[in-house]
Design a protein around this motif. Structure first.
Motif, short mmCIF file in Angstrom:
data_model
loop_
_atom_site.label_atom_id
_atom_site.label_comp_id
_atom_site.label_asym_id
_atom_site.label_seq_id
_atom_site.Cartn_x
_atom_site.Cartn_y
_atom_site.Cartn_z
N VAL A 74 0.84 -1.20 0.00
CA VAL A 74 0.00 0.00 0.00
C VAL A 74 0.87 1.26 0.00
O VAL A 74 0.65 2.19 -0.79
N ILE A 75 1.89 1.29 0.84
CA ILE A 75 2.77 2.45 0.89
C ILE A 75 3.51 2.62 -0.44
O ILE A 75 3.62 3.71 -0.98
N VAL A 81 1.96 6.29 -7.15
CA VAL A 81 0.87 7.12 -7.66
C VAL A 81 1.19 8.60 -7.49
O VAL A 81 0.98 9.41 -8.40
N MET A 82 1.73 8.97 -6.31
CA MET A 82 2.07 10.37 -6.07
C MET A 82 3.15 10.84 -7.04
O MET A 82 3.11 11.96 -7.53
N GLY A 95 3.99 20.16 0.75
CA GLY A 95 3.39 19.07 1.52
C GLY A 95 3.36 17.77 0.74
O GLY A 95 3.62 16.69 1.29
N HIS A 96 3.04 17.85 -0.53
CA HIS A 96 3.02 16.67 -1.40
C HIS A 96 4.42 16.05 -1.48
O HIS A 96 4.58 14.84 -1.33
N LEU A 103 6.74 8.99 3.22
CA LEU A 103 6.27 7.64 2.91
C LEU A 103 7.44 6.73 2.51
O LEU A 103 7.45 5.54 2.86
N THR A 104 8.41 7.28 1.82
CA THR A 104 9.59 6.49 1.45
C THR A 104 10.34 6.04 2.70
O THR A 104 10.72 4.88 2.83
N ILE A 105 10.52 6.96 3.63
CA ILE A 105 11.21 6.62 4.87
C ILE A 105 10.37 5.65 5.71
O ILE A 105 10.90 4.72 6.31
N ALA A 106 9.06 5.87 5.74
CA ALA A 106 8.18 4.96 6.49
C ALA A 106 8.22 3.55 5.91
O ALA A 106 8.21 2.56 6.65
#
Length: 115
Positions: A74-75, A81-82, A95-96, A103-106
């Motif tokens: 999902v991440i 997609v982003m 912010g985007h 999200l990459t780090i997460a």
């Protein structure tokens, strides 16, 4: 199968390096946009992640929990997609861009810390 798994893992790490390195380079340039390294890094991450998860599952030492795979998928798809839908913009919102980096780090944190 172990050489194939290790090759996919190596390519997966290269995708991460492209994604995060491209993000840092773009951030330091002062112009927040999606560069080709970020886009290709996100593609490589999703494709090799699917390759690491799907066909090689069958018991063994390297089988991660299904929930972990789902979260990482999902991440990874959110990152792709982003990046994909923002790739042609001259500049993206701060912010985007920071969400993409976060999200990459997460995603890396999920890979390392979720056992």
């Amino acid at each position: 199968m172990e050489p194939l798994r290790l090759t996919l893992l190596f390519i997966h790490l290269i995708g991460f390096a492209l994604l995060l390195g491209g993000s840092v380079a773009q951030y330091l340039s002062g112009r927040l946009r999606i560069n080709p390294a970020m886009l290709w890094g996100s593609i490589i991450q999703v494709v090799t992640g699917l390759g690491l998860a799907a066909p090689l599952r069958g018991g063994g030492d390297h089988e991660p929990p299904t929930a972990k795979l789902a979260v990482k998928l999902v991440i990874g798809l959110m990152i792709f997609v982003m990046a994909f839908f923002s790739r042609k913009r001259d500049e993206v919102n701060r912010g985007h861009f920071l969400a993409l980096v976060g999200l990459t780090i997460a995603n890396a944190a999920v890979a390392v810390f979720w056992r």
